[in-house]
Design a protein around this motif. Sequence first.
Motif, PDB file in Angstrom:
ATOM      1  N   PRO A  30       0.829  -1.213   0.000  1.00 53.95           N
ATOM      2  CA  PRO A  30       0.000   0.000   0.000  1.00 53.95           C
ATOM      3  C   PRO A  30       0.862   1.261   0.000  1.00 53.95           C
ATOM      4  CG  PRO A  30       0.060  -0.978   2.175  1.00 53.95           C
ATOM      5  CD  PRO A  30       0.760  -1.941   1.266  1.00 53.95           C
ATOM      6  N   ALA A  31       0.226   2.365  -0.314  1.00 57.10           N
ATOM      7  CA  ALA A  31       0.932   3.645  -0.417  1.00 57.10           C
ATOM      8  C   ALA A  31       1.620   4.008   0.895  1.00 57.10           C
ATOM      9  CB  ALA A  31      -0.045   4.738  -0.829  1.00 57.10           C
ATOM     10  N   LYS A  32       0.969   3.787   2.008  1.00 61.43           N
ATOM     11  CA  LYS A  32       1.559   4.156   3.293  1.00 61.43           C
ATOM     12  C   LYS A  32       2.865   3.407   3.527  1.00 61.43           C
ATOM     13  CE  LYS A  32      -2.666   5.493   5.716  1.00 61.43           C
ATOM     14  NZ  LYS A  32      -3.573   5.225   6.876  1.00 61.43           N
ATOM     15  N   GLN A  33       2.890   2.129   3.192  1.00 60.46           N
ATOM     16  CA  GLN A  33       4.103   1.337   3.378  1.00 60.46           C
ATOM     17  C   GLN A  33       5.217   1.813   2.448  1.00 60.46           C
ATOM     18  OE1 GLN A  33       3.527  -2.879   3.060  1.00 60.46           O
ATOM     19  NE2 GLN A  33       5.707  -3.365   3.214  1.00 60.46           N
ATOM     20  N   ALA A  35       5.525   4.771   1.137  1.00 63.28           N
ATOM     21  CA  ALA A  35       5.975   6.086   1.595  1.00 63.28           C
ATOM     22  C   ALA A  35       6.943   5.940   2.766  1.00 63.28           C
ATOM     23  CB  ALA A  35       4.765   6.937   2.004  1.00 63.28           C
ATOM     24  N   ARG A  36       6.623   5.034   3.682  1.00 60.95           N
ATOM     25  CA  ARG A  36       7.484   4.813   4.841  1.00 60.95           C
ATOM     26  C   ARG A  36       8.837   4.247   4.412  1.00 60.95           C
ATOM     27  NH1 ARG A  36       4.158   2.113   7.301  1.00 60.95           N
ATOM     28  NH2 ARG A  36       4.859  -0.017   6.900  1.00 60.95           N
ATOM     29  N   GLU A  37       8.837   3.292   3.491  1.00 59.72           N
ATOM     30  CA  GLU A  37      10.080   2.663   3.063  1.00 59.72           C
ATOM     31  C   GLU A  37      10.987   3.614   2.279  1.00 59.72           C
ATOM     32  OE1 GLU A  37       9.034  -0.815   0.872  1.00 59.72           O
ATOM     33  OE2 GLU A  37       8.294  -1.914   2.628  1.00 59.72           O
ATOM     34  N   PRO A  41       6.959  11.946   2.181  1.00 62.17           N
ATOM     35  CA  PRO A  41       5.670  12.324   2.766  1.00 62.17           C
ATOM     36  C   PRO A  41       4.550  11.562   2.066  1.00 62.17           C
ATOM     37  CG  PRO A  41       6.974  14.263   2.259  1.00 62.17           C
ATOM     38  CD  PRO A  41       7.678  13.105   1.633  1.00 62.17           C
ATOM     39  N   LEU A  42       3.527  11.193   2.818  1.00 70.94           N
ATOM     40  CA  LEU A  42       2.456  10.377   2.251  1.00 70.94           C
ATOM     41  C   LEU A  42       1.784  11.076   1.068  1.00 70.94           C
ATOM     42  CD1 LEU A  42       0.837   7.794   2.364  1.00 70.94           C
ATOM     43  CD2 LEU A  42      -0.659   8.865   4.082  1.00 70.94           C
ATOM     44  N   ALA A  45       3.952  10.708  -1.958  1.00 68.98           N
ATOM     45  CA  ALA A  45       3.923   9.334  -2.450  1.00 68.98           C
ATOM     46  C   ALA A  45       2.624   9.063  -3.208  1.00 68.98           C
ATOM     47  CB  ALA A  45       4.078   8.354  -1.298  1.00 68.98           C
ATOM     48  N   TYR A  46       1.493   9.498  -2.637  1.00 67.39           N
ATOM     49  CA  TYR A  46       0.213   9.303  -3.314  1.00 67.39           C
ATOM     50  C   TYR A  46       0.222   9.940  -4.697  1.00 67.39           C
ATOM     51  CZ  TYR A  46      -2.773   7.230   0.307  1.00 67.39           C
ATOM     52  OH  TYR A  46      -3.367   6.370   1.210  1.00 67.39           O
TER      53      TYR A  46
END
Length: 251
Positions: A30-33, A35-37, A41-42, A45-46
């Motif tokens: 998912p996008a959140k993962q 973005a974290r990796e 910023p979320l 990334a989106y």
Amino acid sequence: MSVHEPTLITSVQRAFRLLEAASAHENGAPAKQLARETGLPLATAYHLLRTMVHDGYLRKLADGGFVLGDKLGILHTTGQSQALLSRVRPALAALRDELGTATYLTFYEEGEICVAEIVDGPRTPRADLWVGFEDAGHATALGKSVLRELDEEARREYLSRHDLADLTPRTITTLPELTRNLDASPLAPAVTDLEEYALGTVCVAVPVYRGDVLGSLGVSLPAERLSRLPEVRARLLPTASRVTRGLSLTI
């Protein structure tokens, strides 16, 4: 321009980081993962993920995860093809220089005879390809070489989709005559085009392979050099073997 260049470069770098991160997750992430990796910023990334999905570099799964898209597969395949061609260009150039003729390489892909490479020069100009190979396979040595190597069913299927267009007064325009010409070539496995595609130009070609993909290697020369065809054939055959070996090696 200079004000925007760093932002554009940064965006490209961030997109590559997201692609690299997504490639590590065969089943999607998912996008959140992602973005974290990547440390992005979320919101950034989106935005980049949506753009790359739109352009085909990523694909969004039903569960919201992102995986690599078809566009990357196409780029990879294209890159492999270019890498293979780079292996055989020296052999094509050597043939051009030895014979003083333009050199051509084709492949039979997705039911069509396609020109993959032409190696020419100021003193060895290419033939004027005034009619595309999709309409002239029956009238060129390169196309006829492919047709000669196809099995009967594949040849019949190809010819059912392509008219035997009358390109010059020498063009073979009937199926029985073309079949006899292919199966009884005096220079076999080489085949010739004796001013059938363009008046004033003769060609000779022999088969090559890229793995299981059939192709042809050929040269064009002025019609007044017709007597050299046996000599040209003698040089084409060993070069075709080298080209086939180069194209069939695993990258």
